[in-house]
Design an enzyme around this catalytic site. Structure first.
Site, short mmCIF file in Angstrom:
data_model
loop_
_atom_site.label_atom_id
_atom_site.label_comp_id
_atom_site.label_asym_id
_atom_site.label_seq_id
_atom_site.Cartn_x
_atom_site.Cartn_y
_atom_site.Cartn_z
N ASP A 142 0.83 -1.21 0.00
CA ASP A 142 0.00 0.00 0.00
C ASP A 142 0.87 1.26 0.00
OD1 ASP A 142 -2.30 1.49 0.02
OD2 ASP A 142 -2.59 1.38 2.19
N ASN B 264 -10.58 -2.50 -5.17
CA ASN B 264 -9.78 -1.62 -6.02
C ASN B 264 -10.35 -1.53 -7.44
OD1 ASN B 264 -6.55 -2.72 -4.69
ND2 ASN B 264 -7.86 -1.04 -4.02
C1 FPP Z 1 -2.12 0.20 -3.27
O1 FPP Z 1 -1.64 1.52 -3.22
C2 FPP Z 1 -1.54 -0.45 -4.42
C3 FPP Z 1 -2.23 -0.94 -5.48
C4 FPP Z 1 -3.69 -0.86 -5.60
C5 FPP Z 1 -1.52 -1.54 -6.63
C6 FPP Z 1 -0.34 -2.38 -6.31
C7 FPP Z 1 0.44 -2.61 -7.53
C8 FPP Z 1 1.79 -2.70 -7.62
C9 FPP Z 1 2.68 -2.71 -6.46
C10 FPP Z 1 2.51 -2.78 -8.91
C11 FPP Z 1 2.06 -3.65 -10.00
C12 FPP Z 1 1.82 -5.04 -9.63
C13 FPP Z 1 2.06 -6.11 -10.45
C14 FPP Z 1 1.59 -7.45 -10.05
C15 FPP Z 1 2.78 -6.00 -11.70
P1 FPP Z 1 -2.67 2.73 -3.32
O2 FPP Z 1 -2.84 3.07 -4.75
O3 FPP Z 1 -3.93 2.36 -2.60
O4 FPP Z 1 -1.89 3.84 -2.55
P2 FPP Z 1 -2.52 5.01 -1.69
O5 FPP Z 1 -3.17 4.35 -0.50
O6 FPP Z 1 -1.33 5.81 -1.31
O7 FPP Z 1 -3.47 5.75 -2.57
#
Ligand code: FPP
Length: 226
Positions: A11, A59
């Protein structure tokens, strides 16, 4: 003691990007870069199973441009990394409702899973379009269909992770202190580790701190020490 199975809720990509006045998808790209190096480090430490939460069912309600950016990263990741993982003996698996993904992404994922099947060094499990409650409900429906009495073991075997040991250590980056519908059944006795580090800033060294903390815990599984 090295945990056999480490699970990570990745996250904080969005906030990492915001701090740099970049679009959210730049944060996801930075997250992907970190994820690639971190998973290598995790297996180098001797961990056998590593489960990474890449996209929850919740998500999937994000704006279409962010989702399309994530799907594009998944395409890129599987196309560019399958061969390397195969050479390193890492089995790639995806858990989640793949029906919720664009068909071409689903196909690329399935190809990656098939090509890495024979690996013997470790298992990289990506949770994509995953939700623990949905996983549990699907298992309940299967159990009802099969009939008979359920045991914990029999129920566990009906989950996506049926043949995977439960996580020993569950890490969440990005400051929030919750599980967000991740491996709810499987984490009953996992040691939890929360860090303020946003995922792209969660270095191998930061992971080592989590390992150290795990090593200092006394795992009693509810029992009293003799
Ligand atoms: C949560 O951070 C993260 C995600 C929804 C996406 C995770 C993806 C990756 C680490 C990279 C790609 C993965 C693969 C399998 C190639 P957030 O967007 O909720 O962050 P925030 O809470 O700061 O908004």
């Amino acid at each position: 003691m090295i945990p056999r199975h480490v699970a990570v809720i990745m996250d904080g990509n969005g906030r990492w990007a915001k701090k740099r006045l970049l679009p959210r998808n730049a944060g996801h790209r930075a997250g992907m870069k970190r994820m690639i190096s971190l998973s290598e480090h995790i297996f180098d430490c001797g961990v056998e199973f590593c489960t990474l939460y890449a996209l929850s069912t919740e998500n999937l309600k994000r704006p279409p441009e962010e989702l399309e950016g994530l799907f594009e990263l998944f395409r890129e990741y599987f196309i560019k990394n399958t061969q390397t993982l195969k050479e390193k003996g890492i089995v790639l698996r995806v858990i989640g409702n793949l029906q919720l993904l664009p068909p071409d992404v689903r196909e690329i994922i399935q190809k990656g899973e098939t090509e890495t099947k024979g690996g013997t060094r470790g298992n990289l499990i990506l949770a994509i379009a995953y939700g623990a409650r949905q996983e549990i409900i699907a298992a309940v429906n299967r159990a009802v269909k099969e009939g008979g009495e359920m045991t914990e073991e029999a129920f566990s075997s009906l989950l996506f992770t049926g043949d995977v040991p439960d996580p020993d250590l569950l890490i969440r980056t990005g400051k929030e202190i919750r599980l967000s519908n991740f491996l709810l059944w499987q984490s009953a006795y996992a040691e939890l580790y929360f860090t303020d580090k946003l995922f792209p800033d969660f270095t191998d060294k930061e992971f080592d701190k989590a390992l150290k903390s795990y090593g200092e815990r006394e795992r009693r599984f509810g029992k009293v020490e003799k």
